[in-house]
Design a protein around this motif. Structure first.
Motif, short mmCIF file in Angstrom:
data_model
loop_
_atom_site.label_atom_id
_atom_site.label_comp_id
_atom_site.label_asym_id
_atom_site.label_seq_id
_atom_site.Cartn_x
_atom_site.Cartn_y
_atom_site.Cartn_z
N LEU A 1 -26.26 42.37 -44.16
CA LEU A 1 -27.69 42.65 -44.22
C LEU A 1 -28.06 43.72 -43.19
CD1 LEU A 1 -29.19 39.07 -44.61
CD2 LEU A 1 -28.72 40.76 -46.39
N HIS B 1 -33.71 43.77 -43.78
CA HIS B 1 -33.61 42.33 -44.02
C HIS B 1 -33.75 41.55 -42.71
CE1 HIS B 1 -31.80 43.87 -47.75
NE2 HIS B 1 -32.15 42.72 -48.29
N SER C 1 -35.44 41.51 -52.43
CA SER C 1 -35.40 40.26 -51.65
C SER C 1 -36.81 39.92 -51.18
CB SER C 1 -34.46 40.40 -50.45
OG SER C 1 -33.15 40.73 -50.86
N ARG D 1 -32.61 36.36 -51.98
CA ARG D 1 -31.95 37.64 -52.22
C ARG D 1 -31.68 37.88 -53.71
NH1 ARG D 1 -26.69 38.20 -48.68
NH2 ARG D 1 -26.85 40.31 -49.58
N ASN D 2 -31.50 39.18 -54.02
CA ASN D 2 -31.06 39.60 -55.35
C ASN D 2 -31.93 38.99 -56.46
OD1 ASN D 2 -28.88 41.05 -54.16
ND2 ASN D 2 -27.69 39.15 -54.05
#
Length: 278
Positions: free
Chosen positions: A204, A208, A233, A242-243
């Motif tokens: 990250l 992030h 995110s 996330r994702n």
């Protein structure tokens, strides 16, 4: 009763004046509460109430040492309140000087929420496809004024076009975070605290870590678009999601920001996008 006797001794004019006096005091208190709402002053006020309750308990149980400490805290409390609440007091005086302390506004909350979600979703979709890095923090109950002051003030309406333009690479405001306050873009190029947690994945990046850092010290919602992968995110309450797909992103943003459950519904933007592609 003495209270009823005092009221009966008042003339009609004096009674009206006293009622008006009480109503004005309550109105001023209400406006002061609305000013500190959404700032750290709310949490500090809760702490003051805890100290007062602890003082009453120490007096009831005759705990002399603890009672002395609580009394000293209360004795110096007025000076401490001025120091701690300095940003809120300054903002209240500024609003009073601009004549906005007692102003009010109304809007269609549902349509405004849909507009905000649509603007966020469209801008995130655009930036994710083109791998434009983005960091957007949305203020909730805990104030973000101290972080807003580190950036460039904007005080602009939230639109997808403006959100995208702020993060275009090699522009003056692209580096840093955009902070949303009271459904407006308060500032850009803001600095957020980086998380110091040792459990964060090494893959990250700074965005992030900043998103997690602000979520650890406030209840803000923070949106991250990765510059390397275009992944979406979202952080809130110290958790990192996330994702996310665009659909999941919109659902989580609605649920956390406005408390809405939208799992079985689609937004107007998704309907528009489907019609366009069809």
């Amino acid at each position: 009763m003495p209270f009823l006797e005092n009221i009966s001794n008042l003339t009609p004019l004096e009674l009206i004046i006293n009622i008006a006096d009480i109503l004005l005091v309550w109105f001023v208190l209400y406006k002061l509460i609305t000013i500190i709402k959404g700032t750290k002053a709310v949490q500090l006020l809760k702490g003051i109430f805890v100290i007062i309750i602890a003082q009453l308990i120490t007096q009831a149980l005759n705990l002399q040492t603890l009672g002395w400490i609580m009394q000293e805290v209360l004795n110096w409390g007025f000076l401490a309140i001025i120091i701690i609440f300095q940003p809120e007091l300054r903002r209240a005086l500024e609003q009073l000087g601009r004549g906005k302390l007692f102003s009010s506004s109304t809007l269609n909350e549902e349509s405004e929420r849909n507009r905000l979600i649509e603007a966020m979703t469209k801008s995130v979709s655009y930036m994710a496809k083109r791998r434009i890095g983005a960091l957007v923090s949305i203020e909730r109950e805990t104030g973000l004024s101290e972080y807003i002051e580190t950036g460039i003030p904007l005080n602009s309406d939230i639109t997808s076009e403006l959100m995208i333009n702020l993060f275009i690479p090699n522009t003056p405001l692209h580096d840093g975070a955009v902070i949303v306050q009271k459904n407006r873009i308060a500032a850009a190029a803001c600095y957020l605290p980086l998380s110091e947690s040792p459990f964060i994945s090494k893959e990250l990046g700074t965005r992030h870590r900043a998103a997690l850092g602000i979520s650890e010290v406030t209840d803000a919602i923070t949106i991250v678009v990765s510059e390397e992968t275009g992944a979406i995110s979202l952080t809130a309450n110290g958790d990192l999601h996330r994702n996310l797909s665009l659909e999941d992103f919109e659902v989580k943003l609605r649920r956390i920001w406005f408390g809405e459950q939208q799992q079985n519904q689609t937004s107007s933007w998704w309907n528009w996008r489907g019609n366009k592609n069809g």
